[in-house]
Design an enzyme around this catalytic site. Structure first.
Site, PDB file in Angstrom:
ATOM      1  N   TYR A 171      38.743 -20.599 -19.490  1.00  0.00           N
ATOM      2  CA  TYR A 171      37.774 -19.565 -19.862  1.00  0.00           C
ATOM      3  C   TYR A 171      38.108 -18.244 -19.170  1.00  0.00           C
ATOM      4  O   TYR A 171      38.218 -17.193 -19.815  1.00  0.00           O
ATOM      5  CB  TYR A 171      36.348 -19.994 -19.512  1.00  0.00           C
ATOM      6  CG  TYR A 171      35.347 -18.872 -19.626  1.00  0.00           C
ATOM      7  CD1 TYR A 171      34.953 -18.393 -20.867  1.00  0.00           C
ATOM      8  CD2 TYR A 171      34.821 -18.254 -18.486  1.00  0.00           C
ATOM      9  CE1 TYR A 171      34.059 -17.332 -20.977  1.00  0.00           C
ATOM     10  CE2 TYR A 171      33.924 -17.208 -18.585  1.00  0.00           C
ATOM     11  CZ  TYR A 171      33.548 -16.744 -19.837  1.00  0.00           C
ATOM     12  OH  TYR A 171      32.670 -15.691 -19.935  1.00  0.00           O
ATOM     13  N   ALA A 226      31.435 -13.902 -27.204  1.00  0.00           N
ATOM     14  CA  ALA A 226      32.455 -14.596 -26.418  1.00  0.00           C
ATOM     15  C   ALA A 226      32.317 -16.097 -26.606  1.00  0.00           C
ATOM     16  O   ALA A 226      31.255 -16.600 -26.978  1.00  0.00           O
ATOM     17  CB  ALA A 226      32.326 -14.256 -24.939  1.00  0.00           C
TER      18      ALA A 226
END
Length: 284
Positions: A112, A47
């Site tokens: 995010y 990620a």
């Protein structure tokens, strides 16, 4: 790294490095899965996790956190492979008064969290054998995390100011890996529509504030030694580009009902993690 540490015997894990696979290249992702040999399960543990920097790099955050998982899910669906995708507590706003369950409406506060939410949705839409595991406040003997940061700051700061109004369930990366490893064969066999698939909150037992977690770190890392001077402060003390949620506590009822287990208390996991660190890293 934690998954690889568990590998051995009859289980073989192929872990692709950044040099081997560019996660901003969806065609490369499709080839990596589509052209691989015999596979039983695909795990996406990668990620873009620079929460504040994501505010200035939204396209990169979405490329890695949303478009890449979507490509993985499509490739897995084409091969009838199960996909385990790691997500985050940061898909929530933090305004709920109690723990978040999987069915609660997400409302991310920053790029995010929004990019991870789009990734969740894309994975579940594209692959009918997908498990999206949300984790929170990961700590490990490896890499950059809150545990490592506290130990380092204690060597240079006379007073540690630690946020005390953010709460979550601190979670050991090793315990997340152990769960996936222990359930891999079950997931490899589970058909589409089975209860194993969908959203899952995968966190250690118990909850804490950042300040309480810092206290535990030094209680365990410095036995018989006075802890550093620490001052609890509100989140507003540290203005950041990405606004932080105050309540990130995840409910694990589905983990218990579907898989019949709960992860151990976070403090117990923290003690084991500290034992993995070199003595110099703990008491510089």
């Amino acid at each position: 790294r934690e998954m690889l540490a568990l590998a051995g015997g009859a289980v073989e894990i192929t872990a692709l490095s950044r040099a081997q696979l560019d996660l901003t290249d969806t065609d490369a992702i499709a080839r990596a899965i589509g052209e691989a040999g015999d596979l039983d399960l695909v795990l996406n543990a990668a990620a873009y996790t620079a929460v504040d920097r994501a505010e200035a790099e939204p396209d990169l955050a979405y490329a890695v956190n949303a478009r890449a998982p979507a490509a993985m899910a499509r490739a897995c669906q084409a091969r009838a492979l199960p996909l385990v995708h790691i997500s985050t507590d940061m898909v929530f706003s933090g305004t709920k008064s109690g723990p978040y369950v999987e069915s609660d409406a997400p409302a991310p506060l920053h790029v995010y969290g929004a990019s991870k939410l789009v990734g969740e949705m894309a994975v579940l839409e594209a692959c009918d054998r997908a498990l999206v595991a949300r984790v929170s406040w990961l700590f490990s003997a490896h890499g950059q995390n809150f545990l490592q940061m506290m130990l380092k700051l204690a060597q240079t700061q006379p007073v540690l100011k630690v946020v005390d109004d953010q709460r979550a369930r601190p979670t050991a990366s090793a315990d997340v890996a152990a769960f996936i490893f222990s359930q891999a064969q079950r997931l490899a066999r589970a058909p589409a529509g089975a209860p194993e698939w969908g959203l899952l909150h995968l966190v250690n037992g118990g909850e804490a504030s950042r300040y309480e977690m810092a206290q535990a770190i030094f209680d365990l890392a410095w036995p018989g030694r006075a802890p550093p001077v620490m001052q609890p402060v509100p989140t507003s003390t540290f203005p950041t580009p990405a606004r932080r949620a105050l309540n990130c506590v995840l409910d694990t009822g589905r983990l218990k009902s579907v898989f019949g287990l709960e992860l151990r208390p976070w403090r117990e996991a923290l003690e084991d993690t500290l034992e993995q660190l070199a003595p110099a890293e703990v008491s510089l």
